[in-house]
Each structure stands twice: as structure tokens, then as C-alpha cells.
Design a protein around this motif. Sequence first.
Motif, short mmCIF file in Angstrom:
data_model
loop_
_atom_site.label_atom_id
_atom_site.label_comp_id
_atom_site.label_asym_id
_atom_site.label_seq_id
_atom_site.Cartn_x
_atom_site.Cartn_y
_atom_site.Cartn_z
N LEU A 70 0.83 -1.20 0.00
CA LEU A 70 0.00 0.00 0.00
C LEU A 70 0.86 1.25 0.00
O LEU A 70 0.62 2.20 -0.76
N TRP A 71 1.90 1.28 0.83
CA TRP A 71 2.79 2.44 0.89
C TRP A 71 3.48 2.67 -0.45
O TRP A 71 3.57 3.80 -0.93
N ILE A 72 3.96 1.59 -1.08
CA ILE A 72 4.63 1.72 -2.38
C ILE A 72 3.67 2.27 -3.43
O ILE A 72 4.02 3.15 -4.22
N LEU A 73 2.45 1.75 -3.46
CA LEU A 73 1.47 2.24 -4.43
C LEU A 73 1.15 3.72 -4.20
O LEU A 73 1.08 4.50 -5.16
N LEU A 74 0.97 4.11 -2.95
CA LEU A 74 0.69 5.51 -2.65
C LEU A 74 1.87 6.40 -3.02
O LEU A 74 1.70 7.50 -3.53
N TYR A 75 3.07 5.91 -2.80
CA TYR A 75 4.27 6.68 -3.13
C TYR A 75 4.45 6.81 -4.64
O TYR A 75 4.75 7.89 -5.15
N PHE A 77 2.16 6.66 -7.01
CA PHE A 77 1.14 7.51 -7.61
C PHE A 77 1.13 8.93 -7.05
O PHE A 77 0.25 9.72 -7.37
N GLY A 78 2.10 9.26 -6.20
CA GLY A 78 2.29 10.63 -5.76
C GLY A 78 1.32 11.11 -4.70
O GLY A 78 1.20 12.31 -4.48
N ILE A 79 0.64 10.20 -4.07
CA ILE A 79 -0.31 10.62 -3.02
C ILE A 79 0.42 10.99 -1.75
O ILE A 79 0.05 11.93 -1.06
N ILE A 80 1.50 10.27 -1.46
CA ILE A 80 2.35 10.61 -0.31
C ILE A 80 3.77 10.78 -0.79
O ILE A 80 4.13 10.38 -1.89
N GLY A 81 4.60 11.31 0.04
CA GLY A 81 6.03 11.42 -0.29
C GLY A 81 6.34 12.65 -1.12
O GLY A 81 5.55 13.56 -1.28
N GLY A 82 7.54 12.64 -1.66
CA GLY A 82 7.99 13.82 -2.37
C GLY A 82 7.88 13.70 -3.80
O GLY A 82 8.04 14.37 -4.68
#
Length: 82
Positions: A70-75, A77-82
Motif C-alpha cells: 500500500l505504501w509503495i502504491l501511494l508513493y 502515484f504521488g499521493i504521499i512522499g515527495g
Amino acid sequence: MTARKRVEQAEAESRRILDRVSRESEGSSMMTRARDHISARDAVQDDPIELWGTRIGRAIAVITLTALILWILLYVFGIIGG
């Protein structure tokens, strides 16, 4: 090679292909194996501490893997992270 021998070889090959397809298409058996693995049916049933330790460890692994995916997918697709 005679025609009869070619037909027998073709039938044998067809049987092998059908057997392989039936083995590979058993999706429910894969889910059953996964459920049995998570519930530690393959662990020593005589030792309750080892049994519950195995169950807890495997459950933590599944939760961690799910969270990581889940974290990798969110990262990605630019939902979280930089």
C-alpha cells in the motif's frame, strides 16, 4: 511412422495438456494452501506456544506485506512522499 501411432501420440499429448490445465486452474486449492499456511496447519500441533507463535508471526508478515504494498502504491502515484 504409421497413422495409428501419430493418432496415439496426439491423444497422449492432449491428455497431458488437459491434465496440466486442470491442475493449474485449481485456484481454490491455492487459496486453501494460503489459508492453511497462515493458520499454521503445518506447524507442530502438540506445542501450543510454537503453534500460536507461528500464527502470530505469519499474521504479522501478512500485515507488514500489505502495508508495504500500500505504501509503495501511494508513493508511486504521488499521493504521499515527495
